[in-house]
Design an enzyme around this catalytic site. Structure first.
Site, PDB file in Angstrom:
ATOM      1  CG  HIS A 240      35.325 -41.630 -28.456  1.00 43.62           C
ATOM      2  ND1 HIS A 240      36.445 -40.822 -28.578  1.00 43.62           N
ATOM      3  CD2 HIS A 240      34.670 -41.161 -27.372  1.00 43.62           C
ATOM      4  CE1 HIS A 240      36.466 -39.927 -27.609  1.00 43.62           C
ATOM      5  NE2 HIS A 240      35.396 -40.104 -26.866  1.00 43.62           N
ATOM      6  NE  ARG A 241      30.567 -37.568 -26.701  1.00 43.80           N
ATOM      7  CZ  ARG A 241      31.687 -37.388 -26.003  1.00 43.80           C
ATOM      8  NH1 ARG A 241      32.651 -36.617 -26.464  1.00 43.80           N
ATOM      9  NH2 ARG A 241      31.848 -37.951 -24.827  1.00 43.80           N
TER      10      ARG A 241
ATOM     11  CB  THR B 132      24.788 -34.202 -21.899  1.00 43.20           C
ATOM     12  OG1 THR B 132      26.000 -33.892 -21.194  1.00 43.20           O
ATOM     13  CG2 THR B 132      24.685 -33.313 -23.124  1.00 43.20           C
TER      14      THR B 132
ATOM     15  CG  ASP C 141      28.491 -43.941 -19.814  1.00 44.79           C
ATOM     16  OD1 ASP C 141      29.067 -42.863 -19.538  1.00 44.79           O
ATOM     17  OD2 ASP C 141      28.507 -44.917 -19.040  1.00 44.79           O
TER      18      ASP C 141
ATOM     19  CG  PHE D  71      35.847 -32.566 -22.840  1.00 50.13           C
ATOM     20  CD1 PHE D  71      35.171 -33.632 -22.274  1.00 50.13           C
ATOM     21  CD2 PHE D  71      35.563 -32.243 -24.163  1.00 50.13           C
ATOM     22  CE1 PHE D  71      34.256 -34.369 -22.998  1.00 50.13           C
ATOM     23  CE2 PHE D  71      34.644 -32.969 -24.901  1.00 50.13           C
ATOM     24  CZ  PHE D  71      33.987 -34.041 -24.315  1.00 50.13           C
ATOM     25  N   GLY D  72      38.367 -33.886 -20.601  1.00 44.26           N
ATOM     26  CA  GLY D  72      38.556 -35.250 -20.113  1.00 44.26           C
ATOM     27  C   GLY D  72      39.993 -35.713 -20.290  1.00 44.26           C
ATOM     28  CE1 TYR D  73      41.354 -40.578 -17.578  1.00 40.08           C
ATOM     29  CE2 TYR D  73      39.070 -40.365 -18.303  1.00 40.08           C
ATOM     30  CZ  TYR D  73      40.002 -40.750 -17.349  1.00 40.08           C
ATOM     31  OH  TYR D  73      39.581 -41.303 -16.159  1.00 40.08           O
TER      32      TYR D  73
END
Length: 194
Positions: free
Chosen positions: A179-180, A7, A68, A151-153
């Site tokens: 989750h990560r 990444t 992902d 970040f993101g959602y």
């Protein structure tokens, strides 16, 4: 142990480094001189994670892992899922456009159940060892954005057991329950046993 995380997303890199701590030297694509866009053409999170990991291993011959992540919304039949980063048409990682599209599509639907899912593909020991790890956090989609961290959602996702969005909870809490974090913990536990 030096390991490449496939990444250049600084948010994800910081998150991973904080979770793994000082036991591993986690380097980015930039750190190894990889400037090309790695293909992500799979139709599942698993396929994309493996595609990225194999690309790095085959080209650079370094121990690596790739992830992902997708947001899967029950009322939208699992969408945006594998398309989470490019959910809003004509965009690439435009978090604001992605969130607005998701909120529009959900409208006033009372079923706000959702989950974040991360898949990590690991290739180590000169390619002799390949492992996959998954992390899931269940929650729901808020009716409007709230919070500025993450970040993101993150501003519209509220994890089960909390009243605040990921963006309101802050990185320290998120890094323990996300989750990560769950997928990376499985990765870390596996690496420690080697």
């Amino acid at each position: 142990m030096k390991i490449v995380f496939a990444t250049n997303n600084q948010h994800k890199l910081d998150e991973i480094r904080e979770i793994l701590g000082n036991q591993y030297e986690v380097v980015s694509l930039h750190d190894i001189g990889c400037t090309e866009d790695i293909p992500e053409t799979g139709d599942t999170l698993e396929k994309n994670a493996w595609q990225k990991a194999r690309y790095i291993f085959e080209k650079y011959h370094l121990s690596c892992f790739a992830d992902d992540t997708g947001l899967e919304v029950e009322a939208l039949n699992g969408a945006p899922g594998v398309h989470s980063a490019r959910y809003a048409e004509g965009t690439d990682h435009d978090s604001e456009a992605n969130m607005q599209k998701l909120l529009r599509e959900l409208g006033n639907n009372n079923n706000r159940n959702a989950r974040f899912r991360t898949v990590i593909a690991l290739i180590i020991n000169d390619g002799q060892c390949e492992q996959q790890f998954e992390g899931i956090v269940n929650g729901h989609i808020a009716y409007e954005k709230s919070g500025t961290e993450g970040f993101g959602y993150d501003p519209i996702f509220v994890p089960d057991g909390y009243e605040l969005s990921f963006a309101e909870l802050g990185m320290e809490i998120k890094n323990h329950i996300s989750h990560r974090a769950r997928a990376v913990q499985k990765l870390a536990d596996y690496l420690k046993r080697l």
